[in-house]
Design an enzyme around this catalytic site. Structure first.
Site, PDB file in Angstrom:
ATOM      1  N   MET A 153       1.428   2.211  12.984  1.00  0.00           N
ATOM      2  CA  MET A 153       1.291   1.608  11.650  1.00  0.00           C
ATOM      3  C   MET A 153       1.960   2.505  10.616  1.00  0.00           C
ATOM      4  O   MET A 153       1.307   3.282   9.913  1.00  0.00           O
ATOM      5  CB  MET A 153      -0.173   1.342  11.353  1.00  0.00           C
ATOM      6  CG  MET A 153      -0.746   0.252  12.264  1.00  0.00           C
ATOM      7  SD  MET A 153      -2.459  -0.122  11.905  1.00  0.00           S
ATOM      8  CE  MET A 153      -2.754  -1.526  13.003  1.00  0.00           C
ATOM      9  N   HIS A 175      24.758  27.131   9.329  1.00  0.00           N
ATOM     10  CA  HIS A 175      23.992  28.360   9.151  1.00  0.00           C
ATOM     11  C   HIS A 175      24.148  28.847   7.717  1.00  0.00           C
ATOM     12  O   HIS A 175      25.253  28.808   7.171  1.00  0.00           O
ATOM     13  CB  HIS A 175      24.504  29.438  10.113  1.00  0.00           C
ATOM     14  CG  HIS A 175      23.860  30.779   9.908  1.00  0.00           C
ATOM     15  ND1 HIS A 175      22.610  31.075  10.392  1.00  0.00           N
ATOM     16  CD2 HIS A 175      24.294  31.896   9.250  1.00  0.00           C
ATOM     17  CE1 HIS A 175      22.301  32.327  10.047  1.00  0.00           C
ATOM     18  NE2 HIS A 175      23.312  32.841   9.355  1.00  0.00           N
ATOM     19  N   VAL A 205      -7.114   2.289  10.231  1.00  0.00           N
ATOM     20  CA  VAL A 205      -7.021   1.067   9.432  1.00  0.00           C
ATOM     21  C   VAL A 205      -7.206  -0.155  10.326  1.00  0.00           C
ATOM     22  O   VAL A 205      -7.107  -0.069  11.547  1.00  0.00           O
ATOM     23  CB  VAL A 205      -5.656   0.980   8.706  1.00  0.00           C
ATOM     24  CG1 VAL A 205      -5.505   2.122   7.717  1.00  0.00           C
ATOM     25  CG2 VAL A 205      -4.503   0.984   9.703  1.00  0.00           C
ATOM     26  N   ILE A 227       0.832  -1.201   0.000  1.00  0.00           N
ATOM     27  CA  ILE A 227       0.000   0.000   0.000  1.00  0.00           C
ATOM     28  C   ILE A 227       0.866   1.251   0.000  1.00  0.00           C
ATOM     29  O   ILE A 227       0.590   2.227  -0.694  1.00  0.00           O
ATOM     30  CB  ILE A 227      -0.936   0.005   1.224  1.00  0.00           C
ATOM     31  CG1 ILE A 227      -2.000  -1.092   1.087  1.00  0.00           C
ATOM     32  CG2 ILE A 227      -1.607   1.369   1.406  1.00  0.00           C
ATOM     33  CD1 ILE A 227      -2.944  -0.899  -0.078  1.00  0.00           C
ATOM     34  N   GLY A 237     -11.936  12.263  10.448  1.00  0.00           N
ATOM     35  CA  GLY A 237     -10.672  11.843  11.034  1.00  0.00           C
ATOM     36  C   GLY A 237      -9.554  12.811  10.706  1.00  0.00           C
ATOM     37  O   GLY A 237      -9.364  13.183   9.542  1.00  0.00           O
TER      38      GLY A 237
END
Length: 481
Positions: A332, A460, A287, A41, A195
């Protein structure tokens, strides 16, 4: 036997394919079973293609503010949705093909199909019924197929899939998961996102950047609930400045569908119900692990709250059977799965001094605008754990590189044990903080104290100077704010 291996990995996502590669590197005869797409996925429908979408949104935002950088641009700039999606899908195919190359390079056999345990050291692979969304990379030409395969060690790395809320199940048209949200046929004018975790916020950020009217509904009192409260509040203000809307401590109890829109019934903490009509709704409520169909029950593999129970080395309750990644529980995240896979295989191979995964040292990144990244304990969690803490903060408005980039909205926050100087947590919001956080991850892994960080020279001008200044601030020594 031709179908006999030292290690078989079920699932070719980030955890699975990395585990297979490491096993092969250690001289173990290795195979990997995949039913849908190499790279999992993450590379096909998650981590990588979503970042491609967000990069397009970022460039679009730059183009809209070109005058701020002293530039002239003739004509208007507008998103080409098909081109944006095609670019994202093309990158997914490239990642997919790359994993196929890695399997061949490392002499890992690819077995195409669905695996089911018959014994702790035996699986039966049947033809897959999965029909992956196109495009995807081709099935490797030399892939093995149906049959019975045995191995001394079998690692489950089957990942997870979007969780569906009862009554708000995705339908692929009006109610989307991240699958549909990545390949919209046309840009909606309005959107409700349920969500505000990483998935929800990233899609809310992408679509808002594209000009979509976005409302986010979150059950808990803060946006991005796992983040430090101060970082979350800062990010929320930036999101709201961009036009994003939030309903916190609220839940979608019902969704009405019409021909080409949805109406979400949102119940707030006071019991009142507000109706929000939008073109589309994204369900991003987490999930659930892919544990079904593997034969785990008959095998006696123990589950814990829907995920496979493991020890620190990926071992399940059945000898010879292991689990890694999302299927083995939170966090996850792809990088957690990869590390878990390496730890698991190195323990199998008998390497000395293998340390179990420390979940407190797993960084989390959200690629919204501004980005959010963190590692370790939040300030609240550190105090709950009984630590006396010293907290340092430094704003990006006081960082020269951020000002020069035109992206000076951000905050670096560090949390130390006041007694020992141990770095307990680091939390960042601002430009490119997903790249900066690794400095703090390394520091925590090396058990660095505040003194060592304060004596480290940061170049820097860089955004990384905010990190050192936040450390200095925790001890009353901040220089540039």
């Amino acid at each position: 036997m031709a179908n006999s291996y030292d290690v078989i990995v079920i699932g070719a996502g980030p955890g699975g394919y990395v585990a297979a590669i490491r096993a092969a590197q250690l001289g173990l005869k290795t195979a990997i079973v995949e039913r849908e797409h190499l790279a999992g996925i993450c590379s096909n429908w998650g981590c990588i293609p979503t970042k491609a979408l967000l990069r397009s949104a970022e460039i679009f935002q730059y183009a809209q503010h070109f005058k701020n950088f002293g530039l002239k641009l003739e004509g208007s700039v507008a998103p080409d949705l098909k081109a944006i999606v095609d670019r994202s899908r093309g990158i997914a195919v490239r990642m997919n093909n790359g994993v196929g190359f890695l399997m061949k390079k490392n002499k890992v056999d690819v077995i195409w199909g669905e695996a089911k345990f018959t014994k702790p050291n035996e699986i039966v692979v049947s033809s897959t019924s999965k029909k992956p969304m196109e495009p995807q990379g081709p099935i490797p030409k030399n892939a093995l197929g149906e049959g019975t395969y045995t191995a001394k060690h079998i690692i489950i790395a089957t990942g997870a899939r979007p969780r569906a809320l009862p009554g708000i199940e995705p339908d692929g048209k009006l109610i989307w998961t991240y699958f549909e949200a990545m390949v919209p046929p046309e840009m909606p004018k309005s959107l409700v996102v349920i969500g505000s975790g990483a998935i929800g916020i990233e899609f809310a950020s992408f679509y808002r950047s594209m000009g979509v009217d976005v409302t986010v509904v979150e059950l808990l009192p803060q946006v991005m609930p796992v983040e430090d409260a101060e970082i979350s509040a800062f990010a929320k203000k930036q999101f709201e400045k961009q036009g994003m809307k939030f309903l916190l401590e609220a839940k979608v109890t019902k969704v009405d569908k019409s021909a080409d829109s949805v109406t979400a019934h949102v119940e707030t903490k006071d019991g009142k119900v507000q109706k929000i009509t939008a073109d589309r709704l994204i369900s991003a409520v987490g999930v659930q692990a892919n544990v079904e169909g593997l034969g785990l029950e008959a095998l006696g593999v123990e589950l814990d709250r829907g995920v496979i129970a493991i020890d620190g080395y990926g071992r399940t309750t059945v000898p010879g059977v292991y689990a890694i990644g999302d299927v083995a529980g939170p966090p996850m995240l792809a990088h957690k799965a990869e590390h878990e896979g390496v730890v698991c295989v190195e323990k199998i191979a008998g390497l000395p001094n293998i340390h179990p995964l420390d979940k407190l040292k797993v960084p989390g990144c959200t690629y919204c605008s501004p980005q959010v990244a963190s590692v370790g304990l939040t300030e609240a969690k550190a105090r709950e754990a009984g630590y006396e803490v010293r907290v340092g903060k430094f704003p990006f408005t006081a960082n020269g590189k951020a000002v020069a980039l035109g992206e000076d909205q951000g905050l670096a926050k560090t949390i130390f044990d006041a007694k020992t100087g141990q770095l307990l947590g680091a939390h960042l919001v601002g430009p490119e903080v997903t790249e900066l956080i690794q400095g703090f991850v390394v520091a925590m892994n090396l058990e660095t104290t505040e003194e060592e960080l304060m004596h480290t020279i940061f170049p820097h001008p860089t955004l990384s100077e905010t990190m050192k200044e936040s450390v200095l601030d925790a001890y009353g020594r901040v220089l540039n704010a």
